[in-house]
Design a protein around this motif. Structure first.
Motif, PDB file in Angstrom:
ATOM      1  N   LYS A 477       0.832  -1.201   0.000  1.00 28.11           N
ATOM      2  CA  LYS A 477       0.000   0.000   0.000  1.00 28.11           C
ATOM      3  C   LYS A 477       0.866   1.250   0.000  1.00 28.11           C
ATOM      4  N   LYS A 478       1.914   1.216   0.751  1.00 31.40           N
ATOM      5  CA  LYS A 478       2.795   2.373   0.796  1.00 31.40           C
ATOM      6  C   LYS A 478       3.457   2.606  -0.573  1.00 31.40           C
ATOM      7  N   ALA A 479       3.876   1.507  -1.209  1.00 31.59           N
ATOM      8  CA  ALA A 479       4.470   1.642  -2.538  1.00 31.59           C
ATOM      9  C   ALA A 479       3.446   2.175  -3.539  1.00 31.59           C
ATOM     10  N   ALA A 480       2.211   1.653  -3.486  1.00 28.74           N
ATOM     11  CA  ALA A 480       1.165   2.133  -4.389  1.00 28.74           C
ATOM     12  C   ALA A 480       0.832   3.598  -4.118  1.00 28.74           C
ATOM     13  N   ALA A 481       0.782   3.957  -2.829  1.00 28.33           N
ATOM     14  CA  ALA A 481       0.517   5.356  -2.479  1.00 28.33           C
ATOM     15  C   ALA A 481       1.629   6.259  -2.983  1.00 28.33           C
ATOM     16  N   ASP A 482       2.865   5.822  -2.837  1.00 27.20           N
ATOM     17  CA  ASP A 482       3.987   6.619  -3.346  1.00 27.20           C
ATOM     18  C   ASP A 482       3.917   6.777  -4.860  1.00 27.20           C
ATOM     19  N   ILE A 483       3.533   5.693  -5.548  1.00 25.69           N
ATOM     20  CA  ILE A 483       3.422   5.769  -7.014  1.00 25.69           C
ATOM     21  C   ILE A 483       2.299   6.713  -7.422  1.00 25.69           C
ATOM     22  N   ASP A 484       1.141   6.587  -6.765  1.00 28.81           N
ATOM     23  CA  ASP A 484       0.036   7.493  -7.090  1.00 28.81           C
ATOM     24  C   ASP A 484       0.397   8.940  -6.768  1.00 28.81           C
ATOM     25  N   ALA A 485       1.061   9.147  -5.645  1.00 30.88           N
ATOM     26  CA  ALA A 485       1.489  10.502  -5.302  1.00 30.88           C
ATOM     27  C   ALA A 485       2.503  11.030  -6.325  1.00 30.88           C
ATOM     28  N   THR A 486       3.373  10.151  -6.790  1.00 29.09           N
ATOM     29  CA  THR A 486       4.332  10.551  -7.826  1.00 29.09           C
ATOM     30  C   THR A 486       3.617  10.922  -9.119  1.00 29.09           C
ATOM     31  N   ILE A 487       2.619  10.149  -9.493  1.00 26.11           N
ATOM     32  CA  ILE A 487       1.856  10.449 -10.713  1.00 26.11           C
ATOM     33  C   ILE A 487       1.135  11.784 -10.578  1.00 26.11           C
ATOM     34  N   ILE A 488       0.552  12.026  -9.420  1.00 26.75           N
ATOM     35  CA  ILE A 488      -0.153  13.294  -9.206  1.00 26.75           C
ATOM     36  C   ILE A 488       0.821  14.463  -9.306  1.00 26.75           C
ATOM     37  N   ARG A 489       1.974  14.341  -8.653  1.00 28.75           N
ATOM     38  CA  ARG A 489       2.975  15.411  -8.746  1.00 28.75           C
ATOM     39  C   ARG A 489       3.464  15.567 -10.174  1.00 28.75           C
ATOM     40  N   PHE A 490       3.640  14.458 -10.875  1.00 30.38           N
ATOM     41  CA  PHE A 490       4.095  14.491 -12.272  1.00 30.38           C
ATOM     42  C   PHE A 490       3.072  15.202 -13.167  1.00 30.38           C
ATOM     43  N   ARG A 491       1.801  14.890 -12.979  1.00 31.65           N
ATOM     44  CA  ARG A 491       0.766  15.513 -13.790  1.00 31.65           C
ATOM     45  C   ARG A 491       0.642  16.999 -13.480  1.00 31.65           C
ATOM     46  N   LYS A 492       0.728  17.361 -12.217  1.00 29.98           N
ATOM     47  CA  LYS A 492       0.660  18.790 -11.877  1.00 29.98           C
ATOM     48  C   LYS A 492       1.881  19.552 -12.391  1.00 29.98           C
ATOM     49  N   LYS A 493       3.024  18.880 -12.399  1.00 33.40           N
ATOM     50  CA  LYS A 493       4.234  19.524 -12.899  1.00 33.40           C
ATOM     51  C   LYS A 493       4.168  19.730 -14.405  1.00 33.40           C
ATOM     52  N   LYS A 494       3.564  18.783 -15.126  1.00 37.26           N
ATOM     53  CA  LYS A 494       3.498  18.871 -16.584  1.00 37.26           C
ATOM     54  C   LYS A 494       2.214  19.530 -17.076  1.00 37.26           C
ATOM     55  N   ALA A 495       1.401  20.029 -16.192  1.00 36.02           N
ATOM     56  CA  ALA A 495       0.107  20.578 -16.614  1.00 36.02           C
ATOM     57  C   ALA A 495       0.249  21.859 -17.419  1.00 36.02           C
ATOM     58  N   ASP A 496       1.340  22.615 -17.236  1.00 33.11           N
ATOM     59  CA  ASP A 496       1.514  23.871 -17.958  1.00 33.11           C
ATOM     60  C   ASP A 496       2.054  23.686 -19.366  1.00 33.11           C
ATOM     61  N   HIS A 497       2.400  22.454 -19.737  1.00 26.50           N
ATOM     62  CA  HIS A 497       2.912  22.103 -21.071  1.00 26.50           C
ATOM     63  C   HIS A 497       4.206  22.812 -21.423  1.00 26.50           C
ATOM     64  N   ARG A 498       4.926  23.299 -20.418  1.00 27.43           N
ATOM     65  CA  ARG A 498       6.209  23.962 -20.683  1.00 27.43           C
ATOM     66  C   ARG A 498       7.347  22.972 -20.573  1.00 27.43           C
TER      67      ARG A 498
END
Length: 504
Positions: A477-498
């Protein structure tokens, strides 16, 4: 026989002859043929005289004037100037359409850039979606079951693909329309260059159309000038001067009648109808004769000049009309295309943002659920550890009790009161059927304690296994939570398309 020697009767007003006049055909001495030839010659001379007199009078009335060349030159210049000014109207119209089309091309290019930018954003979103899927594939096996977040990510990919296809269709249409507009611009420029070839001697400003002094005589209203006033002005005559002019020889000659001049021009140069139509302000007659120009009727201040009539050999040719109509049609289609591009880009941006937020919300909710389960797993692990410790203590205490029940290892270590051959038991056993229950109860209690130890040991083993599984589940669960949190941070970081696709 007529007496040729007789004196003819003369009117009272006729002057007296110097010698007697003999009547024709009264000779009686000369030959008849000789007299007829003479009379015939005389009659022929009189006929020629009358004819020449009539021709002379007709010539005085209808022959071209000495300044006919100047009048025709001015009239030809008037026609040429009118044609040139008509061409200037057409050139201005062509230039305005060319400028409008150029501006429309600029706006359509901006729309094309917006489309390409949105398409680039769509491609980046699709790459980001694929990256998220790849990252989620690294989850532990226990967490790889299909969930709503996976379905949302798949739905986002499908919608982004559809939006991308829609934008690519708009981009394809826009590129084709830009090619057509470029061809139309070249055609307009070619027609504009061809029409501008006659504008070397005229101002290109549209405002100068209202200040055409060269055609002032033809443009004056009949109400302000008399029937022959325009022609007099065209011939350089001033109506305020006397009716006589002085020639280069110093002799006074009578001023020519404007009506006769108009008739002479009409019969000799065949342009009198045009001038008369110009004087009358007859627009239809001038249009029919070809003298009509767009400047004949002067536009008011702020009013656009009228377009010349369409003619193959006139200022406004079918090629110019087709070029203008084509450019206007393309401009209208370009405006509609820009509107559809703006709607498509806005819809794509809004839909992409909605999908992005939906995926983020699904991943956030999945992360929250995972963290909640992790907390419950932590509580379950604590409860399991507490139960394990309690069972361990119970096992130890049961084992100690079983040892107490078994007693000492050597018989010699038994106390006298615990022995089965103590005096009281011996006395009790003297009667038949009397046995003490010590040994039987001890054996039964020992067996019960052993069963309890065995069950406790099994429980301890199960608790230990459950604890291991809880820890493994907690770790997953911790690994899955870390992966989901990483995906969320990744998507927010790439949301500006810069970002560049190759550097992610």
């Amino acid at each position: 026989m007529v007496d040729i020697c007789a004196t003819p009767l003369k009117p009272s007003s006729a002057p007296a002859p110097l010698r007697p006049i003999m009547r024709m055909g009264t000779a009686c001495v000369g030959p008849r043929q000789w007299q007829d030839d003479t009379v015939r010659q005389i009659k022929l001379g009189r006929s020629v005289n009358r004819r020449s007199e009539n021709d002379r009078e007709y010539g005085r009335q209808h022959d071209a004037l000495p300044h006919m060349r100047d009048v025709l030159v001015r009239h030809s210049n008037t026609v040429a100037f009118g044609y040139v000014r008509e061409v200037r109207v057409v050139v201005i119209k062509l230039r305005e359409n060319l400028i409008t089309e150029n501006e429309e091309v600029k706006l359509l290019l901006r729309g094309k850039e917006a489309l390409e930018k949105m398409l680039d954003n769509m491609r980046k979103d699709i790459l980001m979606n694929k990256k998220c899927v790849d990252i989620r594939k690294t989850r532990p096996k226990r967490e790889k079951d299909l969930d709503e977040a996976d379905k949302t990510i798949e739905m986002e990919r499908t919608e982004l693909e559809n939006l991308k296809k829609n934008l690519e269709g708009h981009l394809k249409i826009t590129k084709k329309h830009l090619i057509l507009m470029d061809q139309s611009r070249k055609r307009l420029a070619r027609v504009l260059d061809e029409r501008s070839e006659v504008l070397e001697l005229i101002c290109h400003s549209r405002n100068s159309i209202r200040h055409d002094h060269l055609l002032k005589s033809q443009l004056m209203s009949p109400s302000s000038v008399g029937g022959g006033g325009m022609l007099q002005n065209a011939l350089g005559m001033d109506s305020s001067r006397p009716n006589t002019t002085t020639s280069s020889t110093g002799m006074k000659t009578p001023k020519l009648d404007s009506r006769k001049i108009t008739e002479i021009l009409a019969k000799t140069a065949n342009v009198g109808d045009d001038l008369l139509a110009s004087e009358r302000g007859d627009r239809g007659a001038m249009m029919k004769s070809g003298v009509y120009t767009a400047r004949t009727f002067r536009p008011l201040d702020g009013e656009r000049p009228s377009t010349p009539p369409l003619s193959n050999l006139g200022p406004y040719t079918p090629e110019a009309a087709e070029a203008i109509d084509e450019s206007r049609d393309l401009i209208e289609k370009s405006r509609q295309q820009r509107l559809s591009i703006a709607e498509a880009v806005d819809e794509a941006a809004r839909e992409a943002k909605r999908l992005h937020n939906c995926v983020n919300d699904a991943l956030t909710q999945r992360l929250a659920e995972t963290i909640t389960l992790m907390q419950h797993l932590s509580m379950g692990e604590a409860e399991n550890r507490t139960a394990y410790n309690k069972n361990t203590r119970h096992y130890e205490m049961t084992d100690v009790s079983r040892g107490y029940n078994l007693g000492p290892v050597a018989y010699s270590d038994l106390q006298s009161r615990e022995r089965l051959d103590r005096p009281m038991v011996k006395v009790y056993n003297r009667h038949p059927g009397t046995n003490v229950p010590d040994a039987r109860d001890l054996i039964r209690a020992n067996n019960q304690l052993e069963d309890s130890l065995e069950k406790t040991q099994k429980n301890l083993a199960l608790l230990h296994l459950s604890n291991i599984r809880i820890k493994e589940d907690q770790r997953d669960k911790k690994a899955a939570a870390d992966i989901d949190a990483t995906i969320i941070r990744f998507r927010k970081k790439k949301a500006d398309h810069r970002w560049v696709p190759g550097e992610q």
